[in-house]
Scaffold this active site. Structure first.
Site, PDB file in Angstrom:
ATOM      1  N   ASP A  50       7.051  -7.397  -4.700  1.00 27.25           N
ATOM      2  CA  ASP A  50       8.333  -6.726  -4.125  1.00 27.25           C
ATOM      3  C   ASP A  50       9.349  -7.950  -4.876  1.00 27.25           C
ATOM      4  O   ASP A  50       9.049  -9.102  -5.241  1.00 27.25           O
ATOM      5  CB  ASP A  50       8.404  -7.212  -2.647  1.00 27.25           C
ATOM      6  CG  ASP A  50       9.732  -6.947  -2.183  1.00 27.25           C
ATOM      7  OD1 ASP A  50      10.429  -5.761  -2.366  1.00 27.25           O
ATOM      8  OD2 ASP A  50      10.163  -7.827  -1.310  1.00 27.25           O
ATOM      9  N   ASP A 100      13.375  -8.818  -3.849  1.00 32.85           N
ATOM     10  CA  ASP A 100      14.136  -9.234  -2.876  1.00 32.85           C
ATOM     11  C   ASP A 100      13.282  -9.950  -1.681  1.00 32.85           C
ATOM     12  O   ASP A 100      12.484  -9.352  -0.957  1.00 32.85           O
ATOM     13  CB  ASP A 100      15.217  -8.543  -2.246  1.00 32.85           C
ATOM     14  CG  ASP A 100      15.968  -8.995  -0.979  1.00 32.85           C
ATOM     15  OD1 ASP A 100      16.218 -10.272  -1.296  1.00 32.85           O
ATOM     16  OD2 ASP A 100      16.227  -8.420  -0.313  1.00 32.85           O
TER      17      ASP A 100
HETATM   18  P1  B16 Z   1      19.914  -1.913  -3.705  1.00 33.47           P
HETATM   19  P2  B16 Z   1      13.179  -5.056  -2.128  1.00 33.47           P
HETATM   20  C1  B16 Z   1      15.336  -4.306  -1.192  1.00 33.47           C
HETATM   21  O1  B16 Z   1      14.806  -4.948  -2.050  1.00 33.47           O
HETATM   22  C2  B16 Z   1      16.066  -5.118  -0.278  1.00 33.47           C
HETATM   23  O2  B16 Z   1      15.338  -5.918   0.501  1.00 33.47           O
HETATM   24  C3  B16 Z   1      17.140  -4.209   0.811  1.00 33.47           C
HETATM   25  O3  B16 Z   1      17.770  -4.984   1.306  1.00 33.47           O
HETATM   26  C4  B16 Z   1      17.866  -3.193   0.054  1.00 33.47           C
HETATM   27  O4  B16 Z   1      18.800  -2.393   0.745  1.00 33.47           O
HETATM   28  C5  B16 Z   1      17.355  -2.542  -0.939  1.00 33.47           C
HETATM   29  O5  B16 Z   1      16.516  -3.417  -1.851  1.00 33.47           O
HETATM   30  C6  B16 Z   1      18.108  -1.556  -2.040  1.00 33.47           C
HETATM   31  O6  B16 Z   1      18.918  -2.467  -2.627  1.00 33.47           O
HETATM   32  O7  B16 Z   1      21.271  -1.512  -2.829  1.00 33.47           O
HETATM   33  O8  B16 Z   1      20.314  -3.078  -4.598  1.00 33.47           O
HETATM   34  O9  B16 Z   1      19.451  -0.597  -4.377  1.00 33.47           O
HETATM   35  O10 B16 Z   1      12.803  -6.196  -1.109  1.00 33.47           O
HETATM   36  O11 B16 Z   1      12.573  -3.716  -2.147  1.00 33.47           O
HETATM   37  O12 B16 Z   1      13.055  -5.905  -3.478  1.00 33.47           O
HETATM   38 MG    MG Z   2      11.844  -7.609  -0.054  1.00 35.06          MG
END
Ligand code: B16
Ligand code: MG
Length: 218
Positions: A13, A15
Site C-alpha cells: 500500500d 499512503d
Molecule cells: P486520492 P492508499 C488512499 O491511499 C488513502 O489512504 C486515502 O485516504 C485516500 O482517500 C485514497 O488513497 C484516495 O486518494 O484522492 O489521491 O485518489 O492508502 O490506498 O495508498
Molecule cells: Mg494506506
C-alpha cells in the site's frame, strides 16, 4: 492462512506504508470541511485510510445536510486540487531510509515489488519521492472500479506481476486493506494502524520486518 508457496511478490500500500501522505489528506479535507461547516477531526480522518476519494467525502458528509451529486463532485475535485498542491512539496526526504534499504534488499533477493493503492495520485507521489523505478508494477485508483475492502486493486497488482495471489504478500496500514488482501487470497501483513488488527496474518511494527517475508515458507 494456509498456502504452500514461497513469497515471490510483495504488494505495498502507498499512503501510510511507503510514505505518510495522510497529513496532507487531512489538511485538504479539513479545508473543505471548515468551508462547508462540517465537523472534521483526526478520528474521522483515520476512518479515511485506504478509502477512495468519493467514499471519503461520503464519510465526511455523514452528519451534513443533503448534498447533490454535482456538489459532491465539485467538493472532491476541490479537495484533490488542494491535496495535489500539497504533494508538490513532497520529496525523497519524506521517505524513511529504511524503506529504500529494504526495497533494494528485496530486489536483490528477486522478489517482485508492486504498489496497490486506492489513490489516483499514486504515480505522481512515487515520482515526487523518487521510488518509481523500484516497483515492477503499480495498481492504483486509476485501474480499479471497486475500492478496498474489495480485493480488485491487489488482484490487478498480482496480475501485472504475473503472479498468483497465493504467491504474494500485501503490506497494509488500513483495516480495509487487510480485509481486501484476505478476500483476494493474499498473505496479509499489518503495519501502523493495522498492526493492531487481529485479522492480519502477520503484524509488524517496523518496515524492516518486511524482510522476514523474503524467506518465509508459509
Ligand atoms: P486520492 P492508499 C488512499 O491511499 C488513502 O489512504 C486515502 O485516504 C485516500 O482517500 C485514497 O488513497 C484516495 O486518494 O484522492 O489521491 O485518489 O492508502 O490506498 O495508498
Ligand atoms: Mg494506506
Amino acid at each position: 492462512m494456509n498456502v504452500n508457496h514461497t513469497i515471490k511478490g510483495i504488494i505495498f500500500d502507498l499512503d501510510g506504508v511507503i510514505v505518510y501522505t495522510d497529513e496532507m489528506h487531512y489538511r485538504a479535507w479539513k479545508h473543505i470541511a471548515d468551508r462547508i461547516g462540517v465537523e472534521f477531526n483526526r478520528d474521522i480522518n483515520n476512518r479515511l485510510r485506504g478509502v477512495s476519494r468519493m467514499e471519503s467525502l461520503e464519510i465526511i458528509l455523514e452528519n451534513a445536510k443533503p448534498v447533490s451529486d454535482a456538489e459532491k463532485l465539485a467538493l472532491s475535485d476541490e479537495k484533490n486540487a488542494i491535496y495535489k498542491k500539497l504533494l508538490e512539496s513532497l520529496s525523497e526526504k519524506d521517505v524513511d531510509s529504511d524503506v529504500r534499504r529494504v526495497l533494494r534488499e528485496l530486489k536483490k533477493r528477486n522478489i517482485k515489488l508492486a504498489i496497490g493503492s486506492s489513490s489516483k495520485n499514486a504515480g505522481f507521489i512515487l515520482k515526487q519521492i523518487k521510488l518509481t523505478d523500484f516497483f515492477d508494477a503499480v495498481s492504483d485508483g486509476n485501474n480499479i472500479e471497486k475500492s478496498k475492502p474489495d480485493p480488485e486493486v491487489f488482484l490487478k497488482a498480482a496480475e501485472f506481476l504475473k503472479l498468483m495471489p497465493s504467491e504474494c504478500a500485501v503490506v497494509e496500514d488500513a483495516y480495509a486493506g487487510i480485509d481486501a488482501a484476505k478476500a483476494g487470497g493474499f498473505y496479509s501483513v499489518g503495519i501502523g494502524a493495522a498492526s493492531a488488527y487481529d485479522k492480519a496474518d502477520m503484524k509488524i511494527h517496523r518496515f524492516s520486518e518486511v524482510l522476514k517475508l523474503a524467506t518465509l515458507k508459509k
